[in-house]
Design an enzyme around this catalytic site. Structure first.
Site, PDB file in Angstrom:
ATOM      1  N   ASP A  13     -51.476  16.425 -15.998  1.00 37.17           N
ATOM      2  CA  ASP A  13     -51.110  15.161 -15.353  1.00 37.17           C
ATOM      3  C   ASP A  13     -50.629  14.107 -16.351  1.00 37.17           C
ATOM      4  O   ASP A  13     -50.806  12.908 -16.133  1.00 37.17           O
ATOM      5  CB  ASP A  13     -52.299  14.575 -14.552  1.00 37.17           C
ATOM      6  CG  ASP A  13     -52.776  15.536 -13.495  1.00 37.17           C
ATOM      7  OD1 ASP A  13     -51.931  16.250 -12.931  1.00 37.17           O
ATOM      8  OD2 ASP A  13     -53.992  15.579 -13.239  1.00 37.17           O
ATOM      9  N   LYS A  16     -45.456  15.115 -17.264  1.00 35.73           N
ATOM     10  CA  LYS A  16     -44.480  16.055 -17.815  1.00 35.73           C
ATOM     11  C   LYS A  16     -43.243  16.181 -16.928  1.00 35.73           C
ATOM     12  O   LYS A  16     -42.146  16.440 -17.412  1.00 35.73           O
ATOM     13  CB  LYS A  16     -45.122  17.444 -17.982  1.00 35.73           C
ATOM     14  CG  LYS A  16     -46.267  17.451 -18.970  1.00 35.73           C
ATOM     15  CD  LYS A  16     -46.946  18.815 -19.050  1.00 35.73           C
ATOM     16  CE  LYS A  16     -47.694  19.226 -17.809  1.00 35.73           C
ATOM     17  NZ  LYS A  16     -48.879  18.425 -17.483  1.00 35.73           N
ATOM     18  N   GLY A  40     -48.467  19.855 -10.614  1.00 40.38           N
ATOM     19  CA  GLY A  40     -47.913  18.834  -9.726  1.00 40.38           C
ATOM     20  C   GLY A  40     -46.997  17.956 -10.558  1.00 40.38           C
ATOM     21  O   GLY A  40     -47.438  17.044 -11.230  1.00 40.38           O
ATOM     22  N   HIS A  41     -45.719  18.261 -10.552  1.00 44.25           N
ATOM     23  CA  HIS A  41     -44.763  17.525 -11.389  1.00 44.25           C
ATOM     24  C   HIS A  41     -43.879  16.652 -10.500  1.00 44.25           C
ATOM     25  O   HIS A  41     -43.217  17.148  -9.599  1.00 44.25           O
ATOM     26  CB  HIS A  41     -43.911  18.504 -12.212  1.00 44.25           C
ATOM     27  CG  HIS A  41     -44.731  19.273 -13.214  1.00 44.25           C
ATOM     28  ND1 HIS A  41     -44.185  20.178 -14.087  1.00 44.25           N
ATOM     29  CD2 HIS A  41     -46.065  19.258 -13.484  1.00 44.25           C
ATOM     30  CE1 HIS A  41     -45.144  20.683 -14.852  1.00 44.25           C
ATOM     31  NE2 HIS A  41     -46.298  20.146 -14.490  1.00 44.25           N
ATOM     32  N   GLN A 209     -49.882  22.144 -16.705  1.00 44.98           N
ATOM     33  CA  GLN A 209     -51.250  21.855 -17.149  1.00 44.98           C
ATOM     34  C   GLN A 209     -51.191  21.196 -18.536  1.00 44.98           C
ATOM     35  O   GLN A 209     -50.176  20.639 -18.885  1.00 44.98           O
ATOM     36  CB  GLN A 209     -52.124  23.134 -17.163  1.00 44.98           C
ATOM     37  CG  GLN A 209     -52.454  23.656 -15.770  1.00 44.98           C
ATOM     38  CD  GLN A 209     -51.334  24.460 -15.136  1.00 44.98           C
ATOM     39  OE1 GLN A 209     -50.850  25.412 -15.729  1.00 44.98           O
ATOM     40  NE2 GLN A 209     -50.925  24.116 -13.936  1.00 44.98           N
TER      41      GLN A 209
HETATM   42  P1  IMO Z   1     -49.996  19.631 -14.130  1.00 48.95           P
HETATM   43  O1  IMO Z   1     -48.921  20.612 -14.452  1.00 48.95           O
HETATM   44  C1  IMO Z   1     -54.190  18.609 -13.871  1.00 48.95           C
HETATM   45  C2  IMO Z   1     -57.087  21.903 -13.430  1.00 48.95           C
HETATM   46  C3  IMO Z   1     -57.876  21.920 -12.140  1.00 48.95           C
HETATM   47  C4  IMO Z   1     -59.169  22.558 -12.623  1.00 48.95           C
HETATM   48  C5  IMO Z   1     -58.691  23.574 -13.634  1.00 48.95           C
HETATM   49  C6  IMO Z   1     -58.545  24.987 -13.097  1.00 48.95           C
HETATM   50  O2  IMO Z   1     -49.761  18.740 -12.981  1.00 48.95           O
HETATM   51  O3  IMO Z   1     -50.415  18.896 -15.372  1.00 48.95           O
HETATM   52  P2  IMO Z   1     -56.761  26.138 -11.468  1.00 48.95           P
HETATM   53  O4  IMO Z   1     -56.369  25.815 -10.073  1.00 48.95           O
HETATM   54  O5  IMO Z   1     -55.641  26.079 -12.453  1.00 48.95           O
HETATM   55  O6  IMO Z   1     -57.523  27.416 -11.579  1.00 48.95           O
HETATM   56  O7  IMO Z   1     -57.811  24.970 -11.871  1.00 48.95           O
HETATM   57  O8  IMO Z   1     -57.417  23.110 -14.077  1.00 48.95           O
HETATM   58  N1  IMO Z   1     -55.610  21.862 -13.272  1.00 48.95           N
HETATM   59  C7  IMO Z   1     -54.856  20.760 -13.464  1.00 48.95           C
HETATM   60  N2  IMO Z   1     -55.203  19.482 -13.731  1.00 48.95           N
HETATM   61  N3  IMO Z   1     -52.892  18.940 -13.793  1.00 48.95           N
HETATM   62  C8  IMO Z   1     -52.520  20.206 -13.579  1.00 48.95           C
HETATM   63  O9  IMO Z   1     -51.236  20.587 -13.654  1.00 48.95           O
HETATM   64  C9  IMO Z   1     -53.524  21.183 -13.348  1.00 48.95           C
HETATM   65  N4  IMO Z   1     -53.508  22.495 -13.049  1.00 48.95           N
HETATM   66  C10 IMO Z   1     -54.783  22.898 -13.031  1.00 48.95           C
HETATM   67  O10 IMO Z   1     -58.089  20.614 -11.654  1.00 48.95           O
HETATM   68  O11 IMO Z   1     -59.954  21.604 -13.303  1.00 48.95           O
HETATM   69 MG    MG Z   2     -51.372  17.771 -11.890  1.00 50.21          MG
END
Ligand code: IMO
Ligand code: MG
Length: 415
Positions: A13, A16, A40-41, A209
């Site tokens: 988050d 990116k 979530g982009h 992530q």
């Molecule tokens: P972006 O690309 C923030 C977190 C989840 C959880 C952990 C594992 O938007 O930065 P998962 O569903 O991947 O098995 O969950 O990772 N998580 C994220 N947190 N931004 C994301 O993506 C995330 N993708 C997974 O909240 O703690």
């Molecule tokens: Mg996210």
């Protein structure tokens, strides 16, 4: 031949999506190389808010979207996002790898079931089936895009999954139809991306992530199920390490985290609430409130080291406006020692005490005024904001070349 990797330096988050959009304005293609619809982009452009979960957000700038073999793909999501791109007048020439893994509804159900089984130590996953799909991939029982294209292969694979999981996996006919729909987009992403680089094109690898969510290098077990660091662009897409010419680290001007796990600089109470509201820190994918904290320099130093980051894009600087004092964690204290860089040990990290430096904040700034600052550039930023950024550069020993001061494209200062 620029191959540029965008990597999150915190727990995801970081913003990116917007940075990828900006860097893709002159790119030939943009690649998602790991993760799935847990990302979530967001891109805000021409008055439209576009939310991407699986297609790379940089495609909104016109770069060709590619989904590489290291991803886990939710096909319904792919079709929805293609429609979204068409709705803004683009004709996305999506290319998806034959070897990308497919997320089945069975995996999503299992994701929830595993979370419930973990009880008090649930990870707080997005429940998008990420972990179970990567597990099936590692077990070599996973379904890949290629399998959808051949009904006999599909039947056989589904039968194996049925025996393994003890329940009927997704409906054969539905999957076969999805296969027919995806067929025109299936291609040799691995060869195509290398060709673009050979011919001198620009490729942006859009990481999802963040570093601290990396399955090997993050805060295990409170992580996602893929590698999220810059090196994953190579394994997830099939490009050699020497093809990467630049690594750009994206970080928020403070820190957030969704889900459970260690968070040394977390701010609890009223100030935490205030920052969450100001930054609208609620998950794009799940709507969950995010935990918020001060900027953590030792963690960023660690993240920058393991991806060998060249420069930083700092986002959401505007959110800090109106705070009298801003804190920055400059080092940790643990067992009577000080640490300048986060240790690659979650056990130790969970025991550190952050040491803060406090700097002056700057006045509240209206959205219109931010807009004028974006037009006028660096010099127009409040002196305290410039001092904050310069202090971060000193602490991190890398330049901050891009500063985002609003969600919309155009609301940024380049240096
Ligand atoms: P972006 O690309 C923030 C977190 C989840 C959880 C952990 C594992 O938007 O930065 P998962 O569903 O991947 O098995 O969950 O990772 N998580 C994220 N947190 N931004 C994301 O993506 C995330 N993708 C997974 O909240 O703690
Ligand atoms: Mg996210």
């Amino acid at each position: 031949m620029p191959g540029i990797v965008i990597v999150g330096l915190q727990w995801g988050d970081e913003g990116k999506g917007k940075i990828s959009y900006l860097l893709c304005r002159d790119a030939d293609c943009v690649v998602r190389f790991q993760g799935g619809a847990n990302a979530g982009h967001t891109v805000i452009t021409q008055g439209r808010k576009l939310k991407f979960n699986i297609i790379p957000a940089g495609s909104a700038a016109g770069a060709r979207p590619c989904i590489a073999s290291g991803t886990v793909v939710d096909l319904d999501e792919v079709f929805e996002e293609l429609e979204m791109l068409r709705s803004i007048g683009l004709d996305p020439k999506l290319m998806i790898s034959r070897s990308a893994s497919i997320v089945l509804s069975m995996h999503k159900k299992l994701d929830s079931k595993i979370e419930e089984a973990r009880g008090g130590s649930a990870v707080g996953t997005t429940r998008r089936g990420i972990g179970p799909t990567y597990s099936d991939k590692a077990l070599r029982t996973g379904l890949r895009i290629e399998d959808l294209l051949n009904p006999d292969d599909l039947k056989e694979k589904l039968e194996i999954l049925r025996r393994l999981h003890g329940e009927e996996p997704d409906n054969f006919e539905n999957l076969r139809r999805l296969g027919e729909r995806i067929a025109p987009y299936v291609g040799d992403v691995e060869l195509y991306v290398n060709d673009v680089l050979d011919y001198g094109g620009k490729v942006v690898f859009e990481g999802a992530q963040g570093t601290l969510l990396d399955i090997d290098h993050g805060t295990y077990p409170y992580v996602t199920s893929s590698n999220t660091i810059a090196g994953a662009a190579c394994t997830g897409c099939g490009v050699g390490p020497t093809r990467i010419s630049q690594v750009i680290g994206v970080a928020k001007a403070y820190t957030t985290r969704v889900g459970a796990g260690v968070f040394p600089t977390e701010i609890k109470g009223e100030l935490g609430e205030r920052l969450r509201e100001l930054g609208q820190e609620y998950g794009t994918t799940t709507g969950r409130p995010r935990r918020v904290g001060w900027l953590d320099i030792p963690l960023m130093r660690y993240a920058m080291k393991i991806s060998n980051v060249d420069w930083i894009a700092l986002t959401k600087l505007d959110v800090l406006s109106g705070l009298e004092k801003i804190r920055i964690c400059v080092e940790y204290e643990v067992d009577g020692k000080t640490l300048g860089i986060a240790p690659p040990s979650v056990k130790l990290l969970s025991r550190v005490k952050p040491v803060y430096e406090e700097v002056d904040g700057w006045r509240k700034i209206s959205e219109d005024e931010w807009r004028r600052i974006a037009e006028r550039g660096w010099e127009a930023l409040p002196d305290e904001a410039k001092a904050y950024i310069e202090l971060l550069e000193d602490l991190l020993e890398k330049p901050i070349k891009l500063i985002s001061i609003g969600a919309e494209a155009g609301m940024e200062v380049e240096r």
